[in-house]
Design a protein around this motif. Structure first.
Motif, short mmCIF file in Angstrom:
data_model
loop_
_atom_site.label_atom_id
_atom_site.label_comp_id
_atom_site.label_asym_id
_atom_site.label_seq_id
_atom_site.Cartn_x
_atom_site.Cartn_y
_atom_site.Cartn_z
N ILE A 68 6.63 3.62 16.37
CA ILE A 68 7.34 3.32 17.61
C ILE A 68 6.90 1.97 18.16
N HIS A 69 5.82 1.43 17.62
CA HIS A 69 5.27 0.15 18.05
C HIS A 69 5.85 -1.03 17.25
N ARG A 70 6.69 -0.76 16.28
CA ARG A 70 7.24 -1.81 15.44
C ARG A 70 8.42 -2.48 16.14
N ARG A 71 8.53 -3.78 15.94
CA ARG A 71 9.67 -4.53 16.43
C ARG A 71 10.01 -5.62 15.42
N GLU A 72 11.15 -6.22 15.58
CA GLU A 72 11.53 -7.35 14.75
C GLU A 72 10.72 -8.55 15.24
N PRO A 73 9.95 -9.21 14.37
CA PRO A 73 9.15 -10.36 14.83
C PRO A 73 10.04 -11.45 15.41
N PRO A 74 9.69 -11.99 16.59
CA PRO A 74 10.51 -13.03 17.19
C PRO A 74 10.43 -14.37 16.45
N CYS A 75 9.35 -14.60 15.71
CA CYS A 75 9.18 -15.86 14.98
C CYS A 75 9.67 -15.71 13.55
N GLU A 82 4.73 -17.05 6.13
CA GLU A 82 4.54 -18.45 5.74
C GLU A 82 3.33 -19.11 6.37
N CYS A 83 3.15 -18.93 7.69
CA CYS A 83 2.10 -19.72 8.34
C CYS A 83 0.82 -18.93 8.59
N GLY A 84 0.90 -17.64 8.73
CA GLY A 84 -0.29 -16.83 8.98
C GLY A 84 -0.78 -16.87 10.40
N GLY A 85 -0.10 -17.59 11.27
CA GLY A 85 -0.52 -17.71 12.65
C GLY A 85 -0.01 -16.61 13.56
N CYS A 86 0.83 -15.76 13.06
CA CYS A 86 1.42 -14.72 13.91
C CYS A 86 1.51 -13.38 13.17
N PRO A 87 0.40 -12.88 12.64
CA PRO A 87 0.45 -11.70 11.78
C PRO A 87 0.72 -10.37 12.50
N TRP A 88 0.64 -10.34 13.83
CA TRP A 88 0.86 -9.09 14.55
C TRP A 88 2.21 -9.07 15.26
N GLN A 89 3.07 -10.01 15.00
CA GLN A 89 4.33 -10.08 15.72
C GLN A 89 5.27 -8.93 15.39
N HIS A 90 4.99 -8.15 14.38
CA HIS A 90 5.82 -6.98 14.09
C HIS A 90 5.47 -5.82 15.02
N LEU A 91 4.44 -6.00 15.86
CA LEU A 91 4.06 -5.01 16.86
C LEU A 91 4.54 -5.45 18.24
N THR A 92 4.90 -4.48 19.07
CA THR A 92 5.27 -4.81 20.44
C THR A 92 4.06 -5.44 21.14
N GLU A 93 4.33 -6.15 22.21
CA GLU A 93 3.23 -6.80 22.92
C GLU A 93 2.24 -5.78 23.47
#
Length: 109
Positions: A68-75, A82-93
């Motif tokens: 239920i914590h999964r979301r579509e990554p905004p980036c 590709e960049c590794g700078g946003c590895p948790w973006q598949h989780l809600t804030e």
């Protein structure tokens, strides 16, 4: 099942996030699984990429029961890794905050 080589797949239920970009689950034999692309409370098919004595590493090939914590990554770069700078973006804030707080609490216990 004994894992002896990378590229096998396992179905794993993930418990929590860990430092960095991976989620933590367990194999039937008790070994820890660290996987990229998974979320807490999620069931996923994981392709094993490295096998160690006490743990294995892998990547999610398919999410079978999304968290239920999964979301579509905004980036767009988070989707491909590709960049590794946003590895948790598949989780809600809110899930990101909760998981990061839990990591700190485990470290001070």
């Amino acid at each position: 099942m004994s894992l002896s080589a990378p590229s096998q797949t396992e179905i794993i239920r993930f418990e929590r996030m860990t430092h960095g970009s991976r989620a933590v689950g367990r194999l039937d034999d008790g070994r820890v699984v660290l996987a990229l692309g998974a979320a807490p409370d999620e069931l996923a098919r994981v392709r094993i990429t490295r096998v160690h004595k006490t743990y294995v590493e892998g990547v999610v090939d398919e999410v079978l029961e999304p968290s239920i914590h999964r979301r579509e990554p905004p980036c767009p770069h988070a989707k491909t890794g590709e960049c590794g700078g946003c590895p948790w973006q598949h989780l809600t804030e809110s899930a990101q905050r909760s998981e990061k707080e839990a990591i700190v609490r485990r470290e001070v216990e």
